[in-house]
Write a protein that holds these residues in place. Structure first.
Motif, PDB file in Angstrom:
ATOM      1  N   SER A 198       0.796  -1.226   0.000  1.00 24.99           N
ATOM      2  CA  SER A 198       0.000   0.000   0.000  1.00 24.99           C
ATOM      3  C   SER A 198       0.829   1.278   0.000  1.00 24.99           C
ATOM      4  CB  SER A 198      -0.930   0.008   1.219  1.00 24.99           C
ATOM      5  OG  SER A 198      -0.186  -0.082   2.418  1.00 24.99           O
ATOM      6  N   CYS A 199       2.128   1.193   0.279  1.00 24.58           N
ATOM      7  CA  CYS A 199       2.930   2.417   0.370  1.00 24.58           C
ATOM      8  C   CYS A 199       3.261   2.967  -1.019  1.00 24.58           C
ATOM      9  CB  CYS A 199       4.221   2.147   1.135  1.00 24.58           C
ATOM     10  SG  CYS A 199       5.415   1.121   0.234  1.00 24.58           S
ATOM     11  N   TYR A 200       3.605   4.246  -1.055  1.00 25.19           N
ATOM     12  CA  TYR A 200       4.190   4.826  -2.269  1.00 25.19           C
ATOM     13  C   TYR A 200       5.644   4.366  -2.321  1.00 25.19           C
ATOM     14  CZ  TYR A 200       0.154   7.895  -2.858  1.00 25.19           C
ATOM     15  OH  TYR A 200      -1.109   8.382  -3.057  1.00 25.19           O
ATOM     16  N   ASP A 201       6.064   3.837  -3.466  1.00 29.97           N
ATOM     17  CA  ASP A 201       7.395   3.243  -3.539  1.00 29.97           C
ATOM     18  C   ASP A 201       8.205   3.818  -4.697  1.00 29.97           C
ATOM     19  OD1 ASP A 201       6.016   2.143  -5.644  1.00 29.97           O
ATOM     20  OD2 ASP A 201       6.332   0.054  -5.067  1.00 29.97           O
ATOM     21  N   PHE A 202       9.479   3.449  -4.711  1.00 33.11           N
ATOM     22  CA  PHE A 202      10.352   3.797  -5.834  1.00 33.11           C
ATOM     23  C   PHE A 202      10.059   2.831  -6.973  1.00 33.11           C
ATOM     24  CE2 PHE A 202      12.760   5.550  -2.250  1.00 33.11           C
ATOM     25  CZ  PHE A 202      13.076   6.808  -2.746  1.00 33.11           C
ATOM     26  N   LYS A 203       9.741   3.379  -8.145  1.00 28.07           N
ATOM     27  CA  LYS A 203       9.294   2.549  -9.260  1.00 28.07           C
ATOM     28  C   LYS A 203      10.320   2.395 -10.376  1.00 28.07           C
ATOM     29  CE  LYS A 203       4.317   3.053  -8.630  1.00 28.07           C
ATOM     30  NZ  LYS A 203       4.172   1.605  -8.360  1.00 28.07           N
ATOM     31  N   GLY A 204      11.216   3.359 -10.520  1.00 28.43           N
ATOM     32  CA  GLY A 204      12.170   3.297 -11.616  1.00 28.43           C
ATOM     33  C   GLY A 204      13.267   2.276 -11.374  1.00 28.43           C
ATOM     34  N   PRO A 205      14.019   1.940 -12.418  1.00 30.92           N
ATOM     35  CA  PRO A 205      15.129   0.999 -12.259  1.00 30.92           C
ATOM     36  C   PRO A 205      16.247   1.616 -11.424  1.00 30.92           C
ATOM     37  CG  PRO A 205      15.170   1.999 -14.437  1.00 30.92           C
ATOM     38  CD  PRO A 205      13.887   2.441 -13.800  1.00 30.92           C
ATOM     39  N   GLY A 206      17.045   0.768 -10.809  1.00 30.02           N
ATOM     40  CA  GLY A 206      18.193   1.247 -10.051  1.00 30.02           C
ATOM     41  C   GLY A 206      18.063   0.974  -8.568  1.00 30.02           C
ATOM     42  N   ALA A 207      19.049   1.433  -7.817  1.00 35.26           N
ATOM     43  CA  ALA A 207      19.080   1.207  -6.372  1.00 35.26           C
ATOM     44  C   ALA A 207      17.820   1.754  -5.718  1.00 35.26           C
ATOM     45  CB  ALA A 207      20.309   1.880  -5.771  1.00 35.26           C
ATOM     46  N   GLY A 208      17.215   0.952  -4.852  1.00 41.62           N
ATOM     47  CA  GLY A 208      16.029   1.367  -4.124  1.00 41.62           C
ATOM     48  C   GLY A 208      14.713   0.966  -4.758  1.00 41.62           C
ATOM     49  N   GLN A 209      14.736   0.426  -5.964  1.00 40.55           N
ATOM     50  CA  GLN A 209      13.488   0.077  -6.646  1.00 40.55           C
ATOM     51  C   GLN A 209      12.647  -0.869  -5.787  1.00 40.55           C
ATOM     52  OE1 GLN A 209      13.808  -2.158 -10.344  1.00 40.55           O
ATOM     53  NE2 GLN A 209      11.980  -1.159 -11.153  1.00 40.55           N
ATOM     54  N   GLY A 210      11.365  -0.510  -5.635  1.00 45.24           N
ATOM     55  CA  GLY A 210      10.442  -1.337  -4.876  1.00 45.24           C
ATOM     56  C   GLY A 210      10.355  -0.995  -3.400  1.00 45.24           C
ATOM     57  N   LEU A 211      11.271  -0.154  -2.902  1.00 44.04           N
ATOM     58  CA  LEU A 211      11.223   0.225  -1.487  1.00 44.04           C
ATOM     59  C   LEU A 211      10.212   1.346  -1.271  1.00 44.04           C
ATOM     60  CD1 LEU A 211      15.038   0.312  -0.578  1.00 44.04           C
ATOM     61  CD2 LEU A 211      13.394  -1.544  -0.187  1.00 44.04           C
ATOM     62  N   CYS A 212       9.589   1.373  -0.100  1.00 47.57           N
ATOM     63  CA  CYS A 212       8.701   2.480   0.260  1.00 47.57           C
ATOM     64  C   CYS A 212       9.528   3.759   0.357  1.00 47.57           C
ATOM     65  CB  CYS A 212       8.019   2.207   1.596  1.00 47.57           C
ATOM     66  SG  CYS A 212       6.932   0.757   1.597  1.00 47.57           S
ATOM     67  N   ILE A 213       8.961   4.878  -0.089  1.00 48.69           N
ATOM     68  CA  ILE A 213       9.760   6.106  -0.170  1.00 48.69           C
ATOM     69  C   ILE A 213       9.848   6.867   1.146  1.00 48.69           C
ATOM     70  CG2 ILE A 213       9.186   6.401  -2.602  1.00 48.69           C
ATOM     71  CD1 ILE A 213       7.418   8.803  -1.717  1.00 48.69           C
ATOM     72  N   LYS A 214       8.958   6.579   2.117  1.00 51.77           N
ATOM     73  CA  LYS A 214       8.990   7.352   3.363  1.00 51.77           C
ATOM     74  C   LYS A 214      10.336   7.175   4.051  1.00 51.77           C
ATOM     75  CE  LYS A 214       6.447   8.383   7.584  1.00 51.77           C
ATOM     76  NZ  LYS A 214       5.226   8.137   8.379  1.00 51.77           N
ATOM     77  N   ASN A 215      10.965   8.309   4.375  1.00 55.75           N
ATOM     78  CA  ASN A 215      12.269   8.320   5.044  1.00 55.75           C
ATOM     79  C   ASN A 215      13.327   7.554   4.256  1.00 55.75           C
ATOM     80  OD1 ASN A 215      11.024   9.744   7.105  1.00 55.75           O
ATOM     81  ND2 ASN A 215      10.660   7.931   8.347  1.00 55.75           N
ATOM     82  N   ALA A 216      13.259   7.647   2.927  1.00 57.32           N
ATOM     83  CA  ALA A 216      14.203   6.881   2.110  1.00 57.32           C
ATOM     84  C   ALA A 216      14.737   7.655   0.909  1.00 57.32           C
ATOM     85  CB  ALA A 216      13.552   5.589   1.626  1.00 57.32           C
ATOM     86  N   ALA A 217      14.308   8.901   0.704  1.00 60.79           N
ATOM     87  CA  ALA A 217      14.758   9.666  -0.463  1.00 60.79           C
ATOM     88  C   ALA A 217      15.947  10.551  -0.111  1.00 60.79           C
ATOM     89  CB  ALA A 217      13.624  10.523  -1.002  1.00 60.79           C
TER      90      ALA A 217
END
Length: 295
Positions: free
Chosen positions: A70-89
């Motif tokens: 349900s979270c908003y996540d990183f969608k593009g290719p590369g490091a972090g793809q698929g992770l929730c974006i909260k406290n991660a950008a």
């Protein structure tokens, strides 16, 4: 036979063309939240210097969520793809054409950083990997710590539900500037309760101001109510109602004003110390609606 073949060929071509058109439309629709930073979007990057996976947005989001799916996540290719974006950008690119404000807390609260249209860069040290919401075209607001005193020098010393060493859950926001500082009403309304109290641990003071149009009460604790303030009086936003003090606080070094928003008409603050159930909702959206940043 040749006529039938021409009809079939034309039909096949039309279907093929239609299929291409459908595929094109689908791809165009997917450009929203597709991990590509398109024109008109605000984008987070997982790494500094606009590297790593991208999470793209076309509007404000007050709460990103913290768990998949349900979270908003990183969608593009590369490091972090698929992770929730909260406290991660770590960095952003604002291609939206509007100013976008990134906030430390959900519901557009806490420390913030503005990115003008076209801006591209890293989040500040206060917000790197600490991003919890963002707002397109944010309105100009006053910090609560300024609005309460209408002078600089004030600061929030304990936020809502912000106890770290005190047992219980904090039902309001503590703001401090110094003993004797003028305390101003943050919202207009009718004074429905006053307890004048006295400096020291057993002399809690209370001022309760009810705004009928909002159906909410703002309660101020620990400060010394002005002598002319009376129950039944209408006070305006910005009117001086008290002087900062330490009424109900054991030491003068702890002087502050506790500000608490309660739903409906309430004469007393909710219990915080040694009470582990929150009676009040998170007030950030309320204070934002009244033109204040919660900091």
């Amino acid at each position: 036979m040749r006529t039938l073949k021409r009809i079939l060929t034309a039909t096949t071509a039309a279907i093929a063309f239609g299929g291409t058109a459908v595929a094109f439309t689908s791809a165009a629709s997917a450009s929203a939240r597709d991990g590509v930073c398109d024109a008109g979007e605000f984008c987070y990057y997982y790494n500094s210097n606009n590297e790593g996976s991208v999470s793209d947005f076309t509007g404000s989001v007050a709460d990103y969520g913290t768990t998949q799916p349900s979270c908003y996540d990183f969608k593009g290719p590369g490091a972090g793809q698929g992770l929730c974006i909260k406290n991660a950008a770590a960095s952003v690119w604002n291609r939206s054409g509007q100013t976008v404000r990134v906030h430390y807390n959900s519901d557009y609260g806490g420390a913030s950083q503005d990115f003008a249209a076209g801006a591209k860069g890293n989040l500040s040290s206060a917000l790197k990997n600490q991003n919890a919401s963002h707002q397109f075209n944010p309105s100009t607001r006053t910090n609560m710590s300024y609005g309460l005193y209408e002078l600089s020098g004030g600061s929030i010393t304990c936020g809502f539900d912000g106890y770290t060493s005190t047992p219980g859950r904090h039902e309001g926001i503590d703001i401090a500037r110094g003993i004797g500082s003028d305390v101003h009403a943050l919202v207009s309304g009718e004074v429905i309760y006053i307890a004048r109290g006295a400096n020291g641990g057993s002399g809690l003071s209370t001022i309760s101001v009810y705004n009928s149009s909002l159906n909410k009460t703002v309660i101020y604790l620990h400060s010394a109510p002005r002598s002319a303030l009376a129950v039944g009086q209408q006070v305006g936003r910005g009117q001086v109602i008290a002087d900062e003090a330490w009424r109900g606080i054991s030491s003068s070094s702890g002087a502050h004003t506790h500000v608490e928003m309660r739903l409906g008409r309430q004469t007393h603050a909710a219990k915080s110390v040694n009470d582990y159930t929150l009676d009040n909702p998170n007030p950030t959206s309320f204070w934002n609606s009244q033109g204040y940043n919660v900091h």
